[in-house]
Design a protein around this motif. Structure first.
Motif, PDB file in Angstrom:
ATOM      1  N   VAL A  14       0.837  -1.196   0.000  1.00  0.00           N
ATOM      2  CA  VAL A  14       0.000   0.000   0.000  1.00  0.00           C
ATOM      3  C   VAL A  14       0.872   1.246   0.000  1.00  0.00           C
ATOM      4  N   TYR A  15       1.696   1.380   1.039  1.00  0.00           N
ATOM      5  CA  TYR A  15       2.540   2.565   1.187  1.00  0.00           C
ATOM      6  C   TYR A  15       4.014   2.274   0.892  1.00  0.00           C
ATOM      7  N   GLN A  16       4.491   1.122   1.304  1.00  0.00           N
ATOM      8  CA  GLN A  16       5.927   0.846   1.228  1.00  0.00           C
ATOM      9  C   GLN A  16       6.410   0.792  -0.219  1.00  0.00           C
ATOM     10  N   GLY A  17       7.358   1.676  -0.544  1.00  0.00           N
ATOM     11  CA  GLY A  17       7.926   1.699  -1.881  1.00  0.00           C
ATOM     12  C   GLY A  17       9.359   1.188  -1.884  1.00  0.00           C
ATOM     13  N   PRO A  18      10.013   1.250  -3.022  1.00  0.00           N
ATOM     14  CA  PRO A  18      11.420   0.814  -3.101  1.00  0.00           C
ATOM     15  C   PRO A  18      12.335   1.862  -2.466  1.00  0.00           C
ATOM     16  N   THR A  19      13.578   1.517  -2.264  1.00  0.00           N
ATOM     17  CA  THR A  19      14.549   2.537  -1.872  1.00  0.00           C
ATOM     18  C   THR A  19      14.839   3.404  -3.093  1.00  0.00           C
ATOM     19  N   VAL A  20      14.943   4.728  -2.843  1.00  0.00           N
ATOM     20  CA  VAL A  20      15.061   5.676  -3.965  1.00  0.00           C
ATOM     21  C   VAL A  20      16.144   6.705  -3.681  1.00  0.00           C
ATOM     22  N   ASP A  21      16.476   7.413  -4.739  1.00  0.00           N
ATOM     23  CA  ASP A  21      17.368   8.576  -4.632  1.00  0.00           C
ATOM     24  C   ASP A  21      16.547   9.724  -4.032  1.00  0.00           C
ATOM     25  N   PRO A  22      16.969  10.297  -2.896  1.00  0.00           N
ATOM     26  CA  PRO A  22      16.161  11.343  -2.264  1.00  0.00           C
ATOM     27  C   PRO A  22      16.034  12.599  -3.124  1.00  0.00           C
ATOM     28  N   ALA A  23      16.910  12.750  -4.097  1.00  0.00           N
ATOM     29  CA  ALA A  23      16.837  13.947  -4.933  1.00  0.00           C
ATOM     30  C   ALA A  23      15.884  13.782  -6.106  1.00  0.00           C
ATOM     31  N   THR A  24      15.691  12.526  -6.563  1.00  0.00           N
ATOM     32  CA  THR A  24      14.895  12.321  -7.775  1.00  0.00           C
ATOM     33  C   THR A  24      13.661  11.438  -7.566  1.00  0.00           C
ATOM     34  N   GLY A  25      13.664  10.636  -6.505  1.00  0.00           N
ATOM     35  CA  GLY A  25      12.574   9.688  -6.307  1.00  0.00           C
ATOM     36  C   GLY A  25      12.654   8.485  -7.204  1.00  0.00           C
ATOM     37  N   LEU A  26      13.782   8.326  -7.906  1.00  0.00           N
ATOM     38  CA  LEU A  26      13.961   7.176  -8.781  1.00  0.00           C
ATOM     39  C   LEU A  26      14.650   6.047  -8.028  1.00  0.00           C
ATOM     40  N   PRO A  27      14.456   4.807  -8.472  1.00  0.00           N
ATOM     41  CA  PRO A  27      15.014   3.675  -7.745  1.00  0.00           C
ATOM     42  C   PRO A  27      16.520   3.804  -7.546  1.00  0.00           C
ATOM     43  N   LEU A  28      16.969   3.454  -6.340  1.00  0.00           N
ATOM     44  CA  LEU A  28      18.389   3.466  -6.013  1.00  0.00           C
ATOM     45  C   LEU A  28      18.620   2.448  -4.906  1.00  0.00           C
ATOM     46  N   VAL A  29      19.630   1.626  -5.084  1.00  0.00           N
ATOM     47  CA  VAL A  29      19.988   0.621  -4.085  1.00  0.00           C
ATOM     48  C   VAL A  29      21.373   0.935  -3.579  1.00  0.00           C
ATOM     49  N   GLY A  30      21.545   0.818  -2.254  1.00  0.00           N
ATOM     50  CA  GLY A  30      22.872   1.016  -1.703  1.00  0.00           C
ATOM     51  C   GLY A  30      23.034   2.374  -1.059  1.00  0.00           C
ATOM     52  N   PRO A  31      24.302   2.834  -0.914  1.00  0.00           N
ATOM     53  CA  PRO A  31      24.583   4.100  -0.217  1.00  0.00           C
ATOM     54  C   PRO A  31      23.825   5.268  -0.833  1.00  0.00           C
ATOM     55  N   GLY A  32      23.316   6.122   0.031  1.00  0.00           N
ATOM     56  CA  GLY A  32      22.602   7.307  -0.422  1.00  0.00           C
ATOM     57  C   GLY A  32      21.124   7.097  -0.667  1.00  0.00           C
ATOM     58  N   SER A  33      20.646   5.843  -0.689  1.00  0.00           N
ATOM     59  CA  SER A  33      19.228   5.591  -0.935  1.00  0.00           C
ATOM     60  C   SER A  33      18.433   5.774   0.360  1.00  0.00           C
ATOM     61  N   VAL A  34      17.149   6.050   0.213  1.00  0.00           N
ATOM     62  CA  VAL A  34      16.263   6.199   1.365  1.00  0.00           C
ATOM     63  C   VAL A  34      14.974   5.432   1.091  1.00  0.00           C
ATOM     64  N   PRO A  35      14.234   5.061   2.159  1.00  0.00           N
ATOM     65  CA  PRO A  35      12.925   4.428   1.942  1.00  0.00           C
ATOM     66  C   PRO A  35      11.961   5.412   1.284  1.00  0.00           C
ATOM     67  N   SER A  36      10.890   4.881   0.735  1.00  0.00           N
ATOM     68  CA  SER A  36       9.933   5.747   0.049  1.00  0.00           C
ATOM     69  C   SER A  36       8.515   5.253   0.244  1.00  0.00           C
ATOM     70  N   VAL A  37       7.577   6.134  -0.129  1.00  0.00           N
ATOM     71  CA  VAL A  37       6.160   5.774  -0.236  1.00  0.00           C
ATOM     72  C   VAL A  37       5.875   5.480  -1.705  1.00  0.00           C
ATOM     73  N   ARG A  38       5.298   4.339  -1.986  1.00  0.00           N
ATOM     74  CA  ARG A  38       5.106   3.867  -3.350  1.00  0.00           C
ATOM     75  C   ARG A  38       4.216   4.819  -4.147  1.00  0.00           C
ATOM     76  N   VAL A  39       4.564   5.028  -5.394  1.00  0.00           N
ATOM     77  CA  VAL A  39       3.803   5.865  -6.313  1.00  0.00           C
ATOM     78  C   VAL A  39       3.328   5.005  -7.471  1.00  0.00           C
ATOM     79  N   GLY A  40       2.048   5.139  -7.815  1.00  0.00           N
ATOM     80  CA  GLY A  40       1.483   4.401  -8.922  1.00  0.00           C
ATOM     81  C   GLY A  40       1.357   5.262 -10.165  1.00  0.00           C
ATOM     82  N   ASP A  41       1.576   4.643 -11.314  1.00  0.00           N
ATOM     83  CA  ASP A  41       1.468   5.318 -12.607  1.00  0.00           C
ATOM     84  C   ASP A  41       0.098   4.975 -13.194  1.00  0.00           C
ATOM     85  N   LEU A  42      -0.835   5.938 -13.159  1.00  0.00           N
ATOM     86  CA  LEU A  42      -2.198   5.694 -13.596  1.00  0.00           C
ATOM     87  C   LEU A  42      -2.328   5.585 -15.107  1.00  0.00           C
TER      88      LEU A  42
END
Length: 918
Positions: free
Chosen positions: A310-338
């Protein structure tokens, strides 16, 4: 539920009873009480007329109508608990369907090990299966006795002995026999109101009973009750919710999640009992009920930062919201593409800010809210949400029979009867979502329902043969045919559909990882809907006689055939009672027993949300008979070398006891030992995703990168032709699953002590009654050689989940128009694996172990006869407002007290009651 239609139906049923039929006049007449409680005539556990409780080889408790009515509780299960110490039932807060019909335990065994009779006829079981039954009752499907109003009863007889050889399946722990009133005249009205000391949980009820003649030698006795009760809250704020508020989320409720008794609306029941003589040697009888209620309670809180699917999204780049794994990534709230087909229109997730990642980045939130192609559930529920789950219950039954003597004076008595019982529940869940539908999701759902239908045809005979004993040899024999049907009804489409934002599926290959189905309680799919029926027939022989003036012997044998389902079984019982003196007897029984899986247990599919450790996940129950069940069986057989099966459980039960009189004091002491082999229960949870991954590896299917959820793996395996994903419809979000099987065995031992002492005090009549029980359960085989052995935590709960010692001491005093009752209740120590958080690596096999101390509660009532026919009473249940020790893990899910505390968690309850007789 349309209450008007039900009430009209009840009126029609009552009219039909008045014009046509009637029950158990012969048996009821034989069961009248005399002045001594130890000499009450009983009809349970014996097929011999005019047998007193003091002369039965097995212990039988008799709870009279006055004791049933002079209680604060209106729920019959709570009333019986105060009189029978080996009977346990507790308040159910967040327990899925177990909240709607609470599981009750007699002699340390689950609800469906106790047979329920009404007027000596087997009552139908409830449609509810207790998927979350506190360990002991997991998967149990017993009868719903809460629909029986106390005002309709002349007494309750509790047989504390195995009786499968006499009554058939389910009678392993004992038998509850509810004897309805049979008066042809008079009546009674009563009203009661009360609430807890905390000011919540207000409850009221009105009830009435009336007896009417049917011709010169018949009766119609009708009872009705209607009431409602408000929910209670014994909650603390969850730690994660408090942290969200502290971080600045002002949309989180306080408390975010409520623990307490459910809200019960429109709780009504009508019972009718009737009989009419047809000539001198036969009578026609009938009885039945029409009942219903609506029950609602809260579920677990969905955290707006980390609820999976529902809410839990992938780890993302905090500057872009795009997927990022590893150092510098942060948790996110999932966004759906309608826009679905236009990949890359939206970011993968809204970055979470702060030291604990609890606040969605406001800039990204504004951006998503302003873009019609992008969506996040913080737009609908920025503070998270807590589903409200409930059910509308309907219960109805009718028994019709004819009985008499084959020729006047022949001595051969016969009884032929038909019984139909049906229990329906329609589930609803509000304040929740089907996440895969995105912004188009409704917030209220109808996930479907269950129905249970039982039909019984009985032919019974009894004949007293003079054989030179001190009494005639009573020979009882007969036959029975039973049929039970369990139905699953499909939910509304939104409650199970895979929407465009779901994880990948055949319909949506570009799925986006949002969970399908109504969150918290998924709707039943077309694949899981349907009905299943199982039948059996039985023949029995029952012998009993006073061999001498001092010795009573009893023997029984029963043969049952379950057609193609579970084969045949033959069970036996031997019992004896010996009068050493007029005031001292000894008694003992030995019997074998069995219980077959119910049609529901063998075929039910269910998905629920529960804690796995301290994490909220979707868990399922899958029948082994389905394609998905066979897949599971194949995997477990490959992994363990043993294929899971579902077969009957068997038992061996023996008792030995004594009864004696010391002056005016009557005492009975009974020891029991119950060995149950291959117990029927839901298995411990199995890792569903891992089973699919192992299957993929075995089949040589190479999964694409990132295929790491159940839905994604199912989709990829379907695409590779390795399995049919449709066989797993409704299971796409499952993390784990369980199934009904026979994976463990137990030995339950105990001692029951009952003592009564009548005496005079201050010029009035008084009595003391002691009822005490010690019960100990040992898991004798934890199923290590089966496909799904017990976990250490589940084993601990089975052995220690109920208090080993329970007891009550009751003082009754009557003086002129005044009546006073004082009762002390003792609940011994118990163990709870809070939130059923089993963890093999933790002490006791439980991540959140709660060791509950003993607790004492006191009930008080003062009554006054205003006139000869009217009275008023005031009282308090748990008068000194006793609570169990606080729950040290309350911050995990918000429960201030243990979930399954034997004395409950609502504290004191005061009430006022008025009664009129005519």
């Amino acid at each position: 539920m349309n209450r008007i239609k039900l009430l009209c139906g009840a009126a029609v049923m009552a009219g039909a009873f008045m014009s046509v039929t009637a029950p158990t006049a012969f048996a009821q007449t034989a069961a009248e009480e005399d002045d001594s409680s130890n000499d009450q005539i009983v009809v349970t556990g014996t097929r011999r007329a005019a047998r007193s409780a003091a002369d039965t080889p097995a212990p039988v408790d008799v709870i009279g109508s006055e004791e049933l009515l002079n209680q604060a509780d209106s729920d019959l299960a709570d009333i019986i608990r105060t009189s029978v110490p080996s009977f346990n039932v507790n308040t159910q807060p967040i327990s899925d369907a177990a909240t709607l019909i609470r599981p009750a335990n007699l002699r340390g065994l689950p609800p469906d090990n106790t047979l329920v009779l009404v007027n000596n006829k087997r009552r139908h079981r409830a449609a509810v299966i207790s998927f979350l039954g506190g360990g002991l009752s997991d998967g149990a499907q017993g009868a719903d006795i809460s629909v029986i109003p106390a005002i309709s009863l002349s007494r309750v007889e509790v047989l504390r002995d195995g009786a499968a050889s006499q009554y058939g399946s389910d009678a392993i722990a004992g038998v509850l026999n509810f004897i309805l009133r049979d008066s042809p005249d008079g009546g009674q009205l009563e009203a009661e109101w009360g609430q807890t000391y905390e000011g919540d949980g207000a409850a009221w009820s009105v009830a009435g009973n009336i007896g009417m003649p049917l011709g010169p030698n018949g009766f119609l006795n009708v009872s009705a009750e209607y009431g409602e009760s408000d929910a209670t809250s014994r909650s603390v704020q969850r730690t994660d919710a408090a942290q969200l508020i502290a971080a600045g989320n002002t949309d989180v409720q306080n408390p975010a999640q409520i623990w307490g008794s459910p809200n019960v609306d429109e709780d009504f029941t009508i019972f009718a009992n009737s009989a009419i003589e047809l000539g001198e040697a036969a009578e026609l009888y009938a009885f039945g009920n029409l009942s219903g209620r609506t029950v609602e309670n809260g579920f677990f809180y969905r955290n707006p930062t980390n609820r999976a699917g529902v809410y839990q999204g992938p780890t993302v780049d905090p500057a872009t919201g795009l997927p990022l794994v590893g150092p510098g990534s942060v948790p996110s709230v999932r966004v759906g593409d309608l826009s679905v087909g236009a990949a890359g229109d939206c970011i993968a997730g809204i970055p979470l800010l702060g030291p604990d990642f609890r606040i969605p980045d406001p800039a990204f939130v504004a951006s998503i809210e302003g873009d019609p192609n992008c969506f996040s559930f913080i737009e609908l529920f920025p503070g998270g949400f807590t589903p409200r789950f409930g059910g509308e219950l309907e219960d109805k039954s009718i028994a019709v029979g004819l009985r008499g003597e084959l020729g006047i004076g022949s001595g051969l008595h016969w009884d032929v009867s038909y019984y139909y019982g049906q229990n329906d529940i329609d589930f609803f869940i509000n304040n929740t979502i089907n996440a895969s539908l995105g912004p188009d999701t409704p917030t209220s759902f109808r996930p479907g329902g269950y129905s249970q239908i039982d039909e019984n045809i009985n032919l019974d005979f009894s004949y007293a043969i003079p054989v030179g004993f001190a009494s005639d040899l009573n020979v009882a024999f007969g036959a029975e045919h039973r049929s039970e049907t369990f139905e699953i009804r499909q939910g509304d489409d939104a409650s199970f559909v895979l929407g465009p934002l779901a994880a990948p599926s055949a319909g949506f290959p570009s799925g986006q990882g949002f969970s399908s189905s109504s969150n918290g309680f998924g709707g039943f799919t077309p694949q899981s809907a349907g009905e299943d029926t199982q039948e059996n027939y039985a023949v029995y022989l029952d012998l009993e006689a006073d061999v001498t003036d001092k010795l009573v012997l009893q023997a029984a044998v029963r043969y049952e055939d379950f057609y193609e389902s579970y084969g045949t079984t033959t069970n036996y019982k031997l019992g004896a009672l010996y009068h050493i003196t007029d005031d001292f007897t000894v008694r003992s029984t030995w019997s074998t027993g069995f219980r077959v899986p119910t049609a529901g247990q063998a075929n039910v599919t269910n998905v629920t949300t529960a804690f796995d450790g301290a994490t909220l996940v979707d868990q399922g129950t899958i029948p082994l008979s389905t394609a998905a069940g066979q897949f599971i069986a194949d995997r477990l057989e490959l992994d363990t070398g043993v294929r899971p099966t579902l077969t009957p459980e068997t038992s061996e039960n023996w008792t030995i006891g004594t009864g004696f009189r010391l002056g005016e004091i009557n005492v009975t002491i009974d020891f029991f030992n119950i060995d149950v082999e291959d117990r029927i229960a839901i298995s411990d949870q199995q890792d569903f995703l891992q089973a699919l991954l192992d299957f993929a590896a075995d089949e040589g299917v190479v999964l694409p990168p990132g295929s790491d959820t159940t839905a994604e793996v199912l989709f990829d395996l379907d695409a590779a032709g390795a399995l049919e994903a449709d066989d797993f419809a409704g299971s796409e979000d499952l993390v784990s699953f369980g199934f009904f099987t026979n994976s463990f065995s137990t030995r339950t031992r105990g001692i029951d002590v009952v003592a009564t002492y009548p005496f005079e005090m201050m010029g009035g009549e008084s009595s003391l009654a002691l009822a005490a029980n010690w019960t100990d359960t040992e898991v004798t085989d934890s199923g290590q050689d089966t496909a799904a052995p017990l976990s250490p935590g589940r084993l601990k709960v089975l052995e220690d989940g109920l208090p080993a010692i329970r007891g009550s001491l009751t003082l009754n005093h009557e003086q002129g128009p005044w009546r006073f009752l004082a009762r002390g209740n003792y609940f011994g120590e118990f163990f709870e694996c809070h939130l059923d958080a089993y963890d093999a690596g933790s002490p006791d096999g439980c991540e959140l172990p709660y060791n509950g101390d003993a607790q004492i509660t006191v009930d008080l009532e003062l009554g006054f006869d205003v006139t000869e026919h009217t009275s008023i009473a005031i009282g308090a249940q748990n008068a000194f407002d006793s609570y169990p020790d606080e729950n040290p893990f309350g911050g995990v899910a918000g429960s201030a007290y243990p979930q399954y505390g034997p004395a409950g968690f609502n504290g004191g309850f005061y009430y006022v009651r008025t009664r009129a007789t005519f």
